[in-house]
Design a protein around this motif. Structure first.
Motif, mmCIF file in Angstrom:
data_model
loop_
_atom_site.group_PDB
_atom_site.id
_atom_site.type_symbol
_atom_site.label_atom_id
_atom_site.label_comp_id
_atom_site.label_asym_id
_atom_site.label_seq_id
_atom_site.Cartn_x
_atom_site.Cartn_y
_atom_site.Cartn_z
ATOM 1 N N PRO A 19 0.842 -1.204 0.000
ATOM 2 C CA PRO A 19 0.000 0.000 0.000
ATOM 3 C C PRO A 19 0.878 1.254 0.000
ATOM 4 C CG PRO A 19 0.031 -0.985 2.184
ATOM 5 C CD PRO A 19 0.722 -1.961 1.271
ATOM 6 N N PRO A 20 0.416 2.344 -0.619
ATOM 7 C CA PRO A 20 1.245 3.552 -0.712
ATOM 8 C C PRO A 20 1.469 4.244 0.626
ATOM 9 C CG PRO A 20 -0.946 3.960 -1.575
ATOM 10 C CD PRO A 20 -0.843 2.492 -1.333
ATOM 11 N N HIS A 21 0.610 3.967 1.600
ATOM 12 C CA HIS A 21 0.751 4.528 2.942
ATOM 13 C C HIS A 21 0.422 3.442 3.954
ATOM 14 C CE1 HIS A 21 0.809 8.496 1.037
ATOM 15 N NE2 HIS A 21 -0.290 8.134 0.397
ATOM 16 N N LEU A 22 0.923 3.590 5.157
ATOM 17 C CA LEU A 22 0.600 2.656 6.218
ATOM 18 C C LEU A 22 -0.867 2.793 6.586
ATOM 19 C CD1 LEU A 22 1.767 0.579 8.245
ATOM 20 C CD2 LEU A 22 2.081 2.484 9.826
ATOM 21 N N PRO A 23 -1.652 1.724 6.513
ATOM 22 C CA PRO A 23 -3.077 1.817 6.865
ATOM 23 C C PRO A 23 -3.254 2.299 8.308
ATOM 24 C CG PRO A 23 -2.622 -0.247 5.739
ATOM 25 C CD PRO A 23 -1.294 0.380 6.033
ATOM 26 N N TYR A 24 -4.260 3.143 8.523
ATOM 27 C CA TYR A 24 -4.510 3.732 9.829
ATOM 28 C C TYR A 24 -5.525 2.872 10.567
ATOM 29 C CZ TYR A 24 -5.547 7.302 13.341
ATOM 30 O OH TYR A 24 -5.717 7.976 14.528
ATOM 31 N N ALA A 25 -5.059 2.143 11.580
ATOM 32 C CA ALA A 25 -5.863 1.118 12.234
ATOM 33 C C ALA A 25 -7.177 1.637 12.821
ATOM 34 C CB ALA A 25 -5.027 0.426 13.310
ATOM 35 N N PRO A 26 -7.206 2.764 13.552
ATOM 36 C CA PRO A 26 -8.486 3.213 14.118
ATOM 37 C C PRO A 26 -9.553 3.484 13.065
ATOM 38 C CG PRO A 26 -6.649 4.295 15.217
ATOM 39 C CD PRO A 26 -6.071 3.584 14.026
ATOM 40 N N ALA A 27 -9.152 4.031 11.905
ATOM 41 C CA ALA A 27 -10.123 4.308 10.851
ATOM 42 C C ALA A 27 -10.689 3.013 10.280
ATOM 43 C CB ALA A 27 -9.475 5.131 9.749
ATOM 44 N N LEU A 28 -9.831 2.015 10.098
ATOM 45 C CA LEU A 28 -10.285 0.734 9.569
ATOM 46 C C LEU A 28 -11.228 0.056 10.559
ATOM 47 C CD1 LEU A 28 -6.965 -0.622 8.023
ATOM 48 C CD2 LEU A 28 -8.822 0.598 6.888
ATOM 49 N N ALA A 29 -10.872 0.093 11.838
ATOM 50 C CA ALA A 29 -11.721 -0.526 12.857
ATOM 51 C C ALA A 29 -13.078 0.161 12.912
ATOM 52 C CB ALA A 29 -11.033 -0.462 14.217
ATOM 53 N N ALA A 30 -13.095 1.487 12.762
ATOM 54 C CA ALA A 30 -14.358 2.220 12.779
ATOM 55 C C ALA A 30 -15.237 1.848 11.597
ATOM 56 C CB ALA A 30 -14.088 3.722 12.771
ATOM 57 N N ALA A 31 -14.614 1.396 10.501
ATOM 58 C CA ALA A 31 -15.364 0.965 9.318
ATOM 59 C C ALA A 31 -15.836 -0.480 9.441
ATOM 60 C CB ALA A 31 -14.506 1.122 8.065
ATOM 61 N N GLY A 32 -15.550 -1.116 10.574
ATOM 62 C CA GLY A 32 -16.018 -2.483 10.802
ATOM 63 C C GLY A 32 -15.053 -3.559 10.374
ATOM 64 N N ILE A 33 -13.845 -3.172 9.986
ATOM 65 C CA ILE A 33 -12.841 -4.140 9.534
ATOM 66 C C ILE A 33 -12.091 -4.696 10.745
ATOM 67 C CG2 ILE A 33 -10.759 -4.420 8.143
ATOM 68 C CD1 ILE A 33 -11.814 -2.152 6.356
ATOM 69 N N GLN A 34 -12.040 -6.009 10.870
ATOM 70 C CA GLN A 34 -11.373 -6.660 11.990
ATOM 71 C C GLN A 34 -9.856 -6.646 11.762
ATOM 72 O OE1 GLN A 34 -13.375 -7.836 14.639
ATOM 73 N NE2 GLN A 34 -14.882 -6.730 13.402
ATOM 74 N N LEU A 35 -9.147 -5.888 12.564
ATOM 75 C CA LEU A 35 -7.712 -5.700 12.359
ATOM 76 C C LEU A 35 -6.923 -6.994 12.502
ATOM 77 C CD1 LEU A 35 -7.238 -2.351 14.307
ATOM 78 C CD2 LEU A 35 -7.778 -2.679 11.890
ATOM 79 N N SER A 36 -7.425 -7.918 13.294
ATOM 80 C CA SER A 36 -6.709 -9.176 13.519
ATOM 81 C C SER A 36 -6.671 -10.051 12.277
ATOM 82 C CB SER A 36 -7.355 -9.953 14.669
ATOM 83 O OG SER A 36 -8.701 -10.282 14.360
ATOM 84 N N ARG A 37 -7.472 -9.698 11.251
ATOM 85 C CA ARG A 37 -7.515 -10.493 10.027
ATOM 86 C C ARG A 37 -6.836 -9.790 8.866
ATOM 87 N NH1 ARG A 37 -7.924 -15.115 11.930
ATOM 88 N NH2 ARG A 37 -8.380 -15.889 9.839
ATOM 89 N N LEU A 38 -6.043 -8.750 9.159
ATOM 90 C CA LEU A 38 -5.337 -8.021 8.110
ATOM 91 C C LEU A 38 -3.868 -8.409 8.079
ATOM 92 C CD1 LEU A 38 -6.702 -4.365 8.362
ATOM 93 C CD2 LEU A 38 -7.574 -6.280 7.020
ATOM 94 N N LEU A 39 -3.333 -8.514 6.882
ATOM 95 C CA LEU A 39 -1.916 -8.785 6.662
ATOM 96 C C LEU A 39 -1.388 -7.715 5.722
ATOM 97 C CD1 LEU A 39 0.568 -10.692 6.890
ATOM 98 C CD2 LEU A 39 -0.335 -11.893 4.882
ATOM 99 N N VAL A 40 -0.388 -6.952 6.169
ATOM 100 C CA VAL A 40 0.181 -5.876 5.365
ATOM 101 C C VAL A 40 1.595 -6.252 4.951
ATOM 102 C CG1 VAL A 40 0.790 -3.428 5.273
ATOM 103 C CG2 VAL A 40 -1.226 -4.170 6.567
ATOM 104 N N ILE A 41 1.861 -6.208 3.643
ATOM 105 C CA ILE A 41 3.162 -6.551 3.081
ATOM 106 C C ILE A 41 3.758 -5.291 2.475
ATOM 107 C CG2 ILE A 41 4.387 -7.981 1.395
ATOM 108 C CD1 ILE A 41 2.013 -9.958 1.590
ATOM 109 N N GLY A 42 4.912 -4.862 2.999
ATOM 110 C CA GLY A 42 5.539 -3.622 2.548
ATOM 111 C C GLY A 42 6.269 -3.757 1.236
#
Length: 232
Positions: free
Chosen positions: A85-108
């Motif tokens: 991703p072009p920027h590091l995903p912002y965890a609080p915003a994703l969580a507020a959208a209902g996305i479960q952070l424990s199921r995300l994998l980020v590859i730089g």
């Protein structure tokens, strides 16, 4: 060919006619937007295939467009991979959208070759609900490999590409141009299985991915720093 045999063939779900939407055999993932689902073969994002999202700049709503589908996948316990991703995903915003952070994998980001390999392996793994990939460059051969990997792994693959790539041929099952139109996002379907789309789709996206910055101001559309949202 006998008439009955021809009719049987025409009813096969893998067959589509140019004047109709495809009746795809593969499953689809509801987008969370009724108007968009109605325009897509299968009624949602194609699963086991690639979708290209083309846009001229960051921050037009390219992440908020996928947020409902990603939230559903992660709630169901499916993994979602973000590759370079072009920027590091912002965890609080994703969580507020209902996305479960424990199921995300980020590859730089590393090298283009390694990035392509990582995206292909994620799509092929069989454990991913969706794979989002921002390639710095990609040719038709590499895109074809990713399409085959998505088919093999049963994942919904999303490629974020610059608008200029719309002029190039692509093996992706679905190609959409994203353009900001005031408070709405305009979607122009360049390619879908079945009849060509004749009109753009306009969506009003949720603003739940926008958070105040450090000084209480909303961040600029394409900015990111710790304490700010990636407004996309």
């Amino acid at each position: 060919m006998a008439a009955s045999s021809l009719e049987t063939l025409l009813q096969h779900p893998a067959l589509w006619r140019g004047d109709d939407l495809a009746r795809v055999a593969q499953p689809s993932l509801a987008t969370g937007f009724a108007a968009l689902d109605r325009a897509l073969p299968g009624g949602g994002w194609p699963v086991g295939a690639l979708t290209e999202l083309l846009h001229e700049r960051e921050g037009v709503g390219e992440l908020r467009l996928l947020a409902p589908a990603l939230a559903r996948l992660t709630r169901e316990g499916r993994w979602v991979a973000w590759v370079t991703p072009p920027h590091l995903p912002y965890a609080p915003a994703l969580a507020a959208a209902g996305i479960q952070l424990s199921r995300l994998l980020v590859i730089g980001k590393t090298t283009l070759r390694d990035n392509l390999w990582a995206a292909e392996q994620a799509l092929r793994a069989g454990s991913m609900g969706a794979v989002l990939f921002w390639p710095s460059d990609i040719d038709s051969r590499a895109a074809r490999r990713l399409q085959l990997a998505a088919e093999a792994g049963g994942a919904a693959g999303f490629l974020y590409r610059p608008l200029r790539a719309a002029e190039q041929a692509s093996p992706a099952a679905l190609r959409i141009v994203l353009e900001a139109q005031g408070d709405e996002l305009s979607l122009r379907l360049l390619k879908r299985r079945g009849a060509p789309a004749t009109a753009a789709i306009r969506l009003r996206l949720a603003k739940s991915l926008v958070f105040p910055g450090r000084e209480g101001r909303r961040p600029a559309a394409s900015s990111f720093s710790p304490g700010q949202a990636w407004h996309a």
